[in-house]
Design an enzyme around this catalytic site. Structure first.
Site, PDB file in Angstrom:
ATOM      1  N   ARG A  71     -41.076 -29.328  -2.854  1.00  0.00           N
ATOM      2  CA  ARG A  71     -41.472 -28.403  -4.125  1.00  0.00           C
ATOM      3  C   ARG A  71     -40.886 -27.751  -3.938  1.00  0.00           C
ATOM      4  NH1 ARG A  71     -46.266 -30.899  -3.102  1.00  0.00           N
ATOM      5  NH2 ARG A  71     -46.672 -32.892  -3.843  1.00  0.00           N
ATOM      6  N   LYS A  79     -20.868 -14.017 -17.193  1.00  0.00           N
ATOM      7  CA  LYS A  79     -21.606 -14.923 -16.917  1.00  0.00           C
ATOM      8  C   LYS A  79     -23.361 -14.441 -16.758  1.00  0.00           C
ATOM      9  CE  LYS A  79     -23.142 -19.590 -15.701  1.00  0.00           C
ATOM     10  NZ  LYS A  79     -22.757 -20.695 -15.800  1.00  0.00           N
ATOM     11  N   GLU A 106     -31.270 -21.394 -21.519  1.00  0.00           N
ATOM     12  CA  GLU A 106     -30.492 -22.238 -23.270  1.00  0.00           C
ATOM     13  C   GLU A 106     -32.110 -22.381 -24.150  1.00  0.00           C
ATOM     14  OE1 GLU A 106     -27.646 -24.133 -21.786  1.00  0.00           O
ATOM     15  OE2 GLU A 106     -26.616 -24.568 -23.737  1.00  0.00           O
ATOM     16  N   ARG A 151     -26.846 -18.268 -24.617  1.00  0.00           N
ATOM     17  CA  ARG A 151     -26.240 -18.977 -22.956  1.00  0.00           C
ATOM     18  C   ARG A 151     -25.287 -20.373 -23.728  1.00  0.00           C
ATOM     19  NH1 ARG A 151     -29.113 -20.645 -17.120  1.00  0.00           N
ATOM     20  NH2 ARG A 151     -26.741 -21.405 -16.672  1.00  0.00           N
ATOM     21  N   ASN A 162     -20.558 -22.991 -23.986  1.00  0.00           N
ATOM     22  CA  ASN A 162     -20.420 -24.333 -23.968  1.00  0.00           C
ATOM     23  C   ASN A 162     -18.883 -24.017 -24.768  1.00  0.00           C
ATOM     24  OD1 ASN A 162     -22.298 -24.656 -22.862  1.00  0.00           O
ATOM     25  ND2 ASN A 162     -23.894 -25.590 -24.757  1.00  0.00           N
ATOM     26  N   HIS A 201     -17.023 -26.697 -24.432  1.00  0.00           N
ATOM     27  CA  HIS A 201     -17.432 -28.199 -23.748  1.00  0.00           C
ATOM     28  C   HIS A 201     -17.724 -29.633 -24.642  1.00  0.00           C
ATOM     29  CE1 HIS A 201     -17.095 -24.889 -20.858  1.00  0.00           C
ATOM     30  NE2 HIS A 201     -18.230 -26.192 -19.472  1.00  0.00           N
ATOM     31  N   HIS A 216     -13.254 -30.790 -14.660  1.00  0.00           N
ATOM     32  CA  HIS A 216     -13.812 -30.541 -15.839  1.00  0.00           C
ATOM     33  C   HIS A 216     -12.916 -28.673 -16.343  1.00  0.00           C
ATOM     34  CE1 HIS A 216     -17.416 -29.098 -17.301  1.00  0.00           C
ATOM     35  NE2 HIS A 216     -17.067 -27.437 -17.086  1.00  0.00           N
TER      36      HIS A 216
HETATM   37  N1  NAD Z   1     -24.018 -25.486 -12.610  1.00  0.00           N
HETATM   38  C1  NAD Z   1     -22.809 -25.426 -13.449  1.00  0.00           C
HETATM   39  O1  NAD Z   1     -23.307 -24.214 -14.465  1.00  0.00           O
HETATM   40  C2  NAD Z   1     -21.560 -25.619 -13.606  1.00  0.00           C
HETATM   41  C3  NAD Z   1     -20.824 -24.934 -14.199  1.00  0.00           C
HETATM   42  C4  NAD Z   1     -19.638 -25.205 -14.327  1.00  0.00           C
HETATM   43  C5  NAD Z   1     -19.243 -26.335 -14.293  1.00  0.00           C
HETATM   44  N2  NAD Z   1     -20.174 -26.832 -12.417  1.00  0.00           N
HETATM   45  C6  NAD Z   1     -19.582 -28.019 -11.849  1.00  0.00           C
HETATM   46  O2  NAD Z   1     -19.006 -28.025 -10.742  1.00  0.00           O
HETATM   47  C7  NAD Z   1     -18.078 -28.583 -10.441  1.00  0.00           C
HETATM   48  C8  NAD Z   1     -16.490 -28.467 -10.411  1.00  0.00           C
HETATM   49  O3  NAD Z   1     -16.568 -27.537  -9.068  1.00  0.00           O
HETATM   50  P1  NAD Z   1     -15.341 -27.517  -8.190  1.00  0.00           P
HETATM   51  O4  NAD Z   1     -13.974 -26.682  -9.464  1.00  0.00           O
HETATM   52  O5  NAD Z   1     -15.820 -26.197  -7.428  1.00  0.00           O
HETATM   53  O6  NAD Z   1     -15.434 -28.435  -7.298  1.00  0.00           O
HETATM   54  P2  NAD Z   1     -15.308 -29.298  -6.245  1.00  0.00           P
HETATM   55  O7  NAD Z   1     -16.722 -28.954  -5.905  1.00  0.00           O
HETATM   56  O8  NAD Z   1     -15.590 -30.344  -7.005  1.00  0.00           O
HETATM   57  O9  NAD Z   1     -14.862 -29.153  -5.298  1.00  0.00           O
HETATM   58  C9  NAD Z   1     -12.931 -29.357  -5.560  1.00  0.00           C
HETATM   59  C10 NAD Z   1     -12.297 -29.716  -4.559  1.00  0.00           C
HETATM   60  O10 NAD Z   1     -11.690 -28.324  -3.774  1.00  0.00           O
HETATM   61  C11 NAD Z   1     -12.490 -28.573  -2.084  1.00  0.00           C
HETATM   62  N3  NAD Z   1     -12.734 -27.454  -2.360  1.00  0.00           N
HETATM   63  C12 NAD Z   1     -13.621 -26.543  -2.194  1.00  0.00           C
HETATM   64  N4  NAD Z   1     -13.404 -24.896  -2.212  1.00  0.00           N
HETATM   65  C13 NAD Z   1     -12.849 -25.168  -0.986  1.00  0.00           C
HETATM   66  C14 NAD Z   1     -11.627 -24.294  -0.246  1.00  0.00           C
HETATM   67  N5  NAD Z   1     -12.433 -22.933   0.371  1.00  0.00           N
HETATM   68  N6  NAD Z   1     -10.482 -24.588   0.676  1.00  0.00           N
HETATM   69  C15 NAD Z   1     -10.168 -25.977   0.494  1.00  0.00           C
HETATM   70  N7  NAD Z   1     -10.957 -27.526  -0.441  1.00  0.00           N
HETATM   71  C16 NAD Z   1     -11.973 -26.577  -1.216  1.00  0.00           C
HETATM   72  C17 NAD Z   1     -13.464 -29.187  -1.774  1.00  0.00           C
HETATM   73  O11 NAD Z   1     -13.917 -30.232  -0.829  1.00  0.00           O
HETATM   74  C18 NAD Z   1     -13.277 -30.845  -3.859  1.00  0.00           C
HETATM   75  O12 NAD Z   1     -12.752 -31.245  -2.695  1.00  0.00           O
HETATM   76  C19 NAD Z   1     -17.623 -30.590 -11.236  1.00  0.00           C
HETATM   77  O13 NAD Z   1     -18.769 -31.425 -11.323  1.00  0.00           O
HETATM   78  C20 NAD Z   1     -18.762 -29.302 -12.796  1.00  0.00           C
HETATM   79  O14 NAD Z   1     -19.779 -29.871 -13.893  1.00  0.00           O
HETATM   80  C21 NAD Z   1     -21.686 -26.703 -12.669  1.00  0.00           C
HETATM   81 ZN    ZN Z   2     -17.685 -25.119 -17.848  1.00  0.00          ZN
END
Ligand code: NAD
Ligand code: ZN
Length: 258
Positions: free
Chosen positions: A15, A121, A131, A136, A140, A143, A160
């Site tokens: 939880r 942010k 939101e 917030r 978007n 988006h 993304h």
């Molecule tokens: N929670 C939120 O508010 C929010 C906001 C924006 C995006 N997101 C989400 O975040 C995700 C995208 O995040 P992302 O760009 O980090 O993608 P990701 O987590 O898919 O990472 C991208 C790639 O880089 C690799 N990687 C990460 N750090 C590394 C490093 N230091 N060295 C080598 N490789 C590395 C990962 O293994 C992966 O293959 C999406 O799913 C998106 O929807 C969430």
């Molecule tokens: Zn985003």
């Protein structure tokens, strides 16, 4: 992805237990690790099971970015550019002056810009954690169509941040057509996104019907119909619920023609 997933697990296991975000991608540092949105994908829908769960702390070390693949680094610039456009004219100018240095991870510049994005942010989220109060929603920007492009590409064609970049270009064009966004800002945004190596439109082969279906789904989920964040100026986003479907269709026509 790791941060969204582990934040969700930490919020549900026993939880809920405290957790810390240690982002290692640019996108996670400037965006995903801040704000407490955590979720997992289910039954083909992205982020459909999740919760708001704030981490106790966010610890980012830009040294980790040295091993990040170039495409993932550039992806993160999508959200950085978004933040500058909606809230920080100074940062936008810095990006225009020093984009290549930033992508080369020049230490002082990269640390400064990343810290600024985290603070920006964090400040928005602090005012409207779930939101519900409006502000917030401004995050978007890009988006509405960005999510639709991402979904239409089966979450494979576009990362993304790439989808958001193309979504901002489209939102700029929509804003211009409804008389909200000045044409020079539309041009300025387009130039920076292109220079960063981000897409300015969805890739060839993306199914237009799937974009429409994703938009319809968004409209159903969001109370009050489709809401568009548009820019009146740098740092001056507005939310409009009265954008005619015909304008959106015309912009999509243009993106698909070009
Ligand atoms: N929670 C939120 O508010 C929010 C906001 C924006 C995006 N997101 C989400 O975040 C995700 C995208 O995040 P992302 O760009 O980090 O993608 P990701 O987590 O898919 O990472 C991208 C790639 O880089 C690799 N990687 C990460 N750090 C590394 C490093 N230091 N060295 C080598 N490789 C590395 C990962 O293994 C992966 O293959 C999406 O799913 C998106 O929807 C969430
Ligand atoms: Zn985003």
């Amino acid at each position: 992805m790791a941060g969204d997933f582990s934040g969700f697990v930490a919020g549900t296991y026993l939880r809920g237990m405290p957790y810390v975000q240690a982002p290692t991608s640019l996108l996670a540092m400037v965006d995903a690790s801040i704000g407490g949105k955590t979720a997992i994908n289910h039954a083909g829908a992205k982020n459909i099971v999740g919760l708001f769960n704030q981490p106790r702390a966010v610890v980012a070390d830009i040294a980790t970015l040295k091993t990040l693949p170039q495409r993932a680094l550039v992806e993160g610039m999508g959200e950085v550019i978004k933040h500058a456009l909606i809230r920080d004219a100074d940062m936008l100018s810095t990006l225009e002056e020093r984009l290549e240095d930033l992508l080369a991870l020049e230490p002082e510049l990269a640390t400064g810009i990343i810290a600024r994005n985290m603070a920006l942010k964090g400040a928005i989220v602090s005012q409207d954690e779930r939101e519900t109060g409006g502000v917030r929603e401004l995050l978007n920007y890009g988006h509405t169509l960005g999510h639709a492009f991402e979904a239409a590409g089966g979450y494979e064609a576009l990362l993304h941040g790439e989808a958001v970049a193309a979504g901002m270009v489209a939102a700029g064009e929509i804003g211009r057509r409804v008389g909200v966004t000045p044409p020079d800002l539309v041009e300025r945004q387009h130039a920076l996104i292109e220079r960063a190596g981000l897409p300015t439109k969805p890739p060839a082969g993306i199914d237009r019907e799937r974009i429409r279906a994703a938009l319809k789904m968004d409209k159903k989920i969001v109370a009050g119909g489709q809401r568009w964040v548009l820019l009146e100026g740098v740092g001056r986003p507005v939310v409009r619920a009265d954008v005619p479907t015909a304008v959106v269709e015309a912009v999509l026509d243009e993106l698909f023609r070009a």
